[in-house]
Write a protein that holds these residues in place. Sequence first.
Motif, PDB file in Angstrom:
ATOM      1  N   ASP A   1      33.205  43.832  43.876  1.00  0.00           N
ATOM      2  CA  ASP A   1      33.730  45.142  44.273  1.00  0.00           C
ATOM      3  C   ASP A   1      33.442  46.177  43.175  1.00  0.00           C
ATOM      4  O   ASP A   1      32.991  47.289  43.454  1.00  0.00           O
ATOM      5  N   LEU A   2      33.658  45.787  41.942  1.00  0.00           N
ATOM      6  CA  LEU A   2      33.414  46.691  40.805  1.00  0.00           C
ATOM      7  C   LEU A   2      31.950  47.141  40.753  1.00  0.00           C
ATOM      8  O   LEU A   2      31.644  48.276  40.393  1.00  0.00           O
ATOM      9  N   CYS A   3      31.048  46.246  41.148  1.00  0.00           N
ATOM     10  CA  CYS A   3      29.612  46.560  41.074  1.00  0.00           C
ATOM     11  C   CYS A   3      29.092  47.174  42.367  1.00  0.00           C
ATOM     12  O   CYS A   3      27.886  47.373  42.525  1.00  0.00           O
ATOM     13  N   GLY A   4      29.991  47.453  43.326  1.00  0.00           N
ATOM     14  CA  GLY A   4      29.595  48.184  44.524  1.00  0.00           C
ATOM     15  C   GLY A   4      29.278  47.329  45.737  1.00  0.00           C
ATOM     16  O   GLY A   4      28.845  47.856  46.761  1.00  0.00           O
ATOM     17  N   VAL A   5      29.481  46.014  45.630  1.00  0.00           N
ATOM     18  CA  VAL A   5      29.203  45.148  46.787  1.00  0.00           C
ATOM     19  C   VAL A   5      30.525  44.886  47.508  1.00  0.00           C
ATOM     20  O   VAL A   5      31.339  44.063  47.071  1.00  0.00           O
TER      21      VAL A   5
ATOM     22  N   ASP B   1      36.957  40.875  43.426  1.00  0.00           N
ATOM     23  CA  ASP B   1      37.451  42.131  42.856  1.00  0.00           C
ATOM     24  C   ASP B   1      36.843  42.449  41.491  1.00  0.00           C
ATOM     25  O   ASP B   1      36.354  43.558  41.273  1.00  0.00           O
ATOM     26  N   CYS B   2      36.925  41.489  40.568  1.00  0.00           N
ATOM     27  CA  CYS B   2      36.513  41.790  39.186  1.00  0.00           C
ATOM     28  C   CYS B   2      35.006  41.979  39.080  1.00  0.00           C
ATOM     29  O   CYS B   2      34.537  42.687  38.195  1.00  0.00           O
ATOM     30  N   ILE B   3      34.238  41.342  39.965  1.00  0.00           N
ATOM     31  CA  ILE B   3      32.776  41.424  39.824  1.00  0.00           C
ATOM     32  C   ILE B   3      32.137  42.224  40.969  1.00  0.00           C
ATOM     33  O   ILE B   3      31.621  43.318  40.748  1.00  0.00           O
TER      34      ILE B   3
ATOM     35  N   LYS C   1      29.352  31.816  33.775  1.00  0.00           N
ATOM     36  CA  LYS C   1      30.105  32.911  33.153  1.00  0.00           C
ATOM     37  C   LYS C   1      29.188  33.677  32.195  1.00  0.00           C
ATOM     38  O   LYS C   1      29.205  34.913  32.140  1.00  0.00           O
ATOM     39  N   GLY C   2      28.341  32.928  31.469  1.00  0.00           N
ATOM     40  CA  GLY C   2      27.394  33.571  30.555  1.00  0.00           C
ATOM     41  C   GLY C   2      26.333  34.369  31.305  1.00  0.00           C
ATOM     42  O   GLY C   2      25.893  35.431  30.845  1.00  0.00           O
ATOM     43  N   TRP C   3      25.918  33.866  32.475  1.00  0.00           N
ATOM     44  CA  TRP C   3      24.950  34.620  33.302  1.00  0.00           C
ATOM     45  C   TRP C   3      25.589  35.950  33.714  1.00  0.00           C
ATOM     46  O   TRP C   3      24.947  37.007  33.666  1.00  0.00           O
ATOM     47  N   VAL C   4      26.866  35.902  34.104  1.00  0.00           N
ATOM     48  CA  VAL C   4      27.577  37.137  34.469  1.00  0.00           C
ATOM     49  C   VAL C   4      27.623  38.069  33.252  1.00  0.00           C
ATOM     50  O   VAL C   4      27.298  39.257  33.345  1.00  0.00           O
ATOM     51  N   ASP C   5      28.016  37.527  32.106  1.00  0.00           N
ATOM     52  CA  ASP C   5      28.138  38.359  30.893  1.00  0.00           C
ATOM     53  C   ASP C   5      26.813  39.066  30.557  1.00  0.00           C
ATOM     54  O   ASP C   5      26.801  40.230  30.160  1.00  0.00           O
TER      55      ASP C   5
ATOM     56  N   TYR D   1      26.610  48.212  36.917  1.00  0.00           N
ATOM     57  CA  TYR D   1      27.669  49.239  36.931  1.00  0.00           C
ATOM     58  C   TYR D   1      27.438  50.200  35.780  1.00  0.00           C
ATOM     59  O   TYR D   1      26.658  49.918  34.846  1.00  0.00           O
ATOM     60  N   GLU D   2      28.128  51.336  35.846  1.00  0.00           N
ATOM     61  CA  GLU D   2      28.093  52.276  34.719  1.00  0.00           C
ATOM     62  C   GLU D   2      29.349  53.138  34.786  1.00  0.00           C
ATOM     63  O   GLU D   2      30.060  53.137  35.789  1.00  0.00           O
ATOM     64  N   PHE D   3      29.595  53.861  33.722  1.00  0.00           N
ATOM     65  CA  PHE D   3      30.721  54.787  33.711  1.00  0.00           C
ATOM     66  C   PHE D   3      30.194  56.213  33.872  1.00  0.00           C
ATOM     67  O   PHE D   3      29.029  56.482  33.581  1.00  0.00           O
TER      68      PHE D   3
END
Length: 192
Positions: A157-161, A153-155, A92-96, A105-107
Amino acid sequence: MNILVILAHPEKGSFNHAIANVVVQTLRANGHNAIFHDLYKERFDPILPYPEIPKGAPIDSNVEQYCKELIAAEGIFIIHPNWWGQPPAILKGWVDRVIRPGVAYEFEENDSGDGIPIGLLKAKIALVFNTSNTPGERELNTFGDPLERIWKDCIFDLCGVKNFHRRMFGVVVTSTLKQREEWLNEVRNSVT
Ligand SMILES: Cc1cc2nc3c(=O)[nH]c(=O)nc-3n(C[C@H](O)[C@H](O)[C@H](O)COP(=O)(O)O)c2cc1C
């Protein structure tokens, strides 16, 4: 292809390590450049310090190396046990820390941060291998299979994979040697 393989399990003799070994050996035998990280062995520091949070903030050189590998990855494997419906805290920390803004990702410009993020990862595929002691039907019907939502979904898909596959092996605690060998064969056959 550049393939990133991330393992989070504290015990070398675990079934998770066996899965990771099969993944890395098969990838390398098939000519891929497999970059393998055993997060416990490397003693990855999972604590995200506050100053590291903003996009573009200076980051630790170790974390920066993980980020570079994530950016270069054309495929990603994640291997971990189901711990409370979640990845172990080290992962989880590696993801963070690694799946961070500006890297994964970016906005949109002028977005205040509440818009829909744009995925930046160029990886064409992500595969997650999990192990568990809960029968699949109970995991889904009673707990909602949180690991599927988290990774798919949370990781990713959000990051484009968008091309995502996940396999939960279980029940591990009551499994026979023959069953585990069959599971490892399944892993071998799913790695191309
Ligand atoms: C802290 C902790 C939490 C766990 N939580 C769950 C859980 O929520 N659901 C489950 O099915 N198994 C849970 N387990 C069992 C592990 O998933 C199981 O031991 C592991 O998948 C077996 O694979 P291994 O032989 O590679 O360790 C938990 C184990 C630990 C140590």
